[in-house]
Design a protein around this motif. Sequence first.
Motif, PDB file in Angstrom:
ATOM      1  N   SER A 139       0.775  -0.987  -0.086  1.00 53.03           N
ATOM      2  CA  SER A 139      -0.027   0.031   0.237  1.00 53.03           C
ATOM      3  C   SER A 139       0.541   1.366  -0.050  1.00 53.03           C
ATOM      4  CB  SER A 139      -0.998  -0.015   1.175  1.00 53.03           C
ATOM      5  OG  SER A 139      -1.904  -1.188   1.199  1.00 53.03           O
TER       6      SER A 139
ATOM      7  N   GLY B 249      -4.137  -3.278  -2.290  1.00 50.99           N
ATOM      8  CA  GLY B 249      -5.555  -3.887  -2.192  1.00 50.99           C
ATOM      9  C   GLY B 249      -6.489  -3.721  -3.424  1.00 50.99           C
TER      10      GLY B 249
ATOM     11  N   ASP C 259      -8.536  -0.670  -3.168  1.00 53.54           N
ATOM     12  CA  ASP C 259      -7.729   0.408  -2.874  1.00 53.54           C
ATOM     13  C   ASP C 259      -7.888   1.513  -3.912  1.00 53.54           C
ATOM     14  OD1 ASP C 259      -6.261   2.475  -1.958  1.00 53.54           O
ATOM     15  OD2 ASP C 259      -4.221   1.324  -1.576  1.00 53.54           O
TER      16      ASP C 259
ATOM     17  N   GLU D 251      -2.283  -8.814  -5.768  1.00 53.54           N
ATOM     18  CA  GLU D 251      -3.382  -8.338  -5.427  1.00 53.54           C
ATOM     19  C   GLU D 251      -4.042  -8.987  -4.260  1.00 53.54           C
ATOM     20  OE1 GLU D 251      -6.613  -6.924  -8.213  1.00 53.54           O
ATOM     21  OE2 GLU D 251      -7.481  -8.599  -7.390  1.00 53.54           O
TER      22      GLU D 251
ATOM     23  N   ALA E  96      -8.888  -6.568  -0.501  1.00 52.23           N
ATOM     24  CA  ALA E  96      -8.943  -5.522   0.604  1.00 52.23           C
ATOM     25  C   ALA E  96      -8.689  -4.110   0.132  1.00 52.23           C
ATOM     26  CB  ALA E  96      -7.719  -5.821   1.680  1.00 52.23           C
TER      27      ALA E  96
ATOM     28  N   HIS F  27      -7.284  -0.044   1.275  1.00 53.43           N
ATOM     29  CA  HIS F  27      -5.855   0.462   1.297  1.00 53.43           C
ATOM     30  C   HIS F  27      -5.114  -0.242   2.467  1.00 53.43           C
ATOM     31  CE1 HIS F  27      -2.560   3.379   1.075  1.00 53.43           C
ATOM     32  NE2 HIS F  27      -2.681   3.372   2.245  1.00 53.43           N
TER      33      HIS F  27
ATOM     34  N   LEU G 189      -4.327  -3.326   4.294  1.00 53.01           N
ATOM     35  CA  LEU G 189      -4.133  -4.718   3.927  1.00 53.01           C
ATOM     36  C   LEU G 189      -4.112  -5.745   5.142  1.00 53.01           C
ATOM     37  CD1 LEU G 189      -1.540  -4.429   1.190  1.00 53.01           C
ATOM     38  CD2 LEU G 189      -3.745  -4.627   0.884  1.00 53.01           C
TER      39      LEU G 189
ATOM     40  N   GLU H  68      -7.499  -5.493   7.236  1.00 54.68           N
ATOM     41  CA  GLU H  68      -8.712  -6.054   6.641  1.00 54.68           C
ATOM     42  C   GLU H  68      -8.114  -7.486   6.258  1.00 54.68           C
ATOM     43  OE1 GLU H  68      -9.986  -3.436   3.543  1.00 54.68           O
ATOM     44  OE2 GLU H  68      -9.264  -1.954   4.658  1.00 54.68           O
TER      45      GLU H  68
END
Length: 264
Positions: free
Chosen positions: A127, A203, A206, A229, A232, A234, A236, A239
């Motif tokens: 991210s 994400g 994201d 990938e 989720a 942003h 990560l 989430e």
Amino acid sequence: MTVAGPEPIRQDGEEINAGGWFVPLERRAAAGLRLYAFPHAGAGPGALGRLAAELDPSIELWALNLPGRQARLAEPPCTDLESLIDALAADLVGTPGPYAFFGYCGGALLAYLLARRTAPERLFVGSFAAPDLALIPRRLHQLPTDRFWDVVLAQGGVPPALAERTEVRPVFEPGLRADFALYSRYRHRPSKTLDVPITVLYGRDDEELSRGELLGWRRQTSSPPDLCEVPAGHWLIDEAPAAVAAALTARLRADADTSAYPAS
């Protein structure tokens, strides 16, 4: 096992007692590799606990333990980027066995700079835009408290769960400000590409990062680009910690299969 005392860091002419720059979140006797992890801005080792628990037993996570937060709350935070990287590089000298880096959000910048000074098996970034493209706030850390939090929240600078807890802001703010001060000192300078593979985790949902900002990491490594990938947004680790751990584990075990170091 006690973390060996690292080289001290000097800031404004005074020495900061470093303690331990990295701490293990869970000791694993069967581990064949250390993963040094760098949390998001303002966070301490505890932010990586869920990720550490999900990793394969062959991987032992050591979290960056900066002053001004969690167990080192009473210590003055670091705001000198160059001195910090010097201290972290010195701390990794003599690390037993192979190691890799994982930098999460703003922590990716620190992991990248340290990778330029050391020899990790692989650099994972999550991210965060490529360093030559990242939009780094230069004066955010100088704003008064109310304005500081308005901007941080508007830009999604902290995880949603923390953003909702206004009562912890006075405790969290000094470390968060210090990290933004650290990042603000970064000026990208074109340099030789790393002889280290870089995996970019992002994400699927994201909306803060563009494809170009992620692909830009390919300019920093001599290895083929590796984008991963994660289901989720942003944040990560907050989430989808299991998915992030699976991605890290898969690549580190594949690296082990083609290298001399043990996978377990």
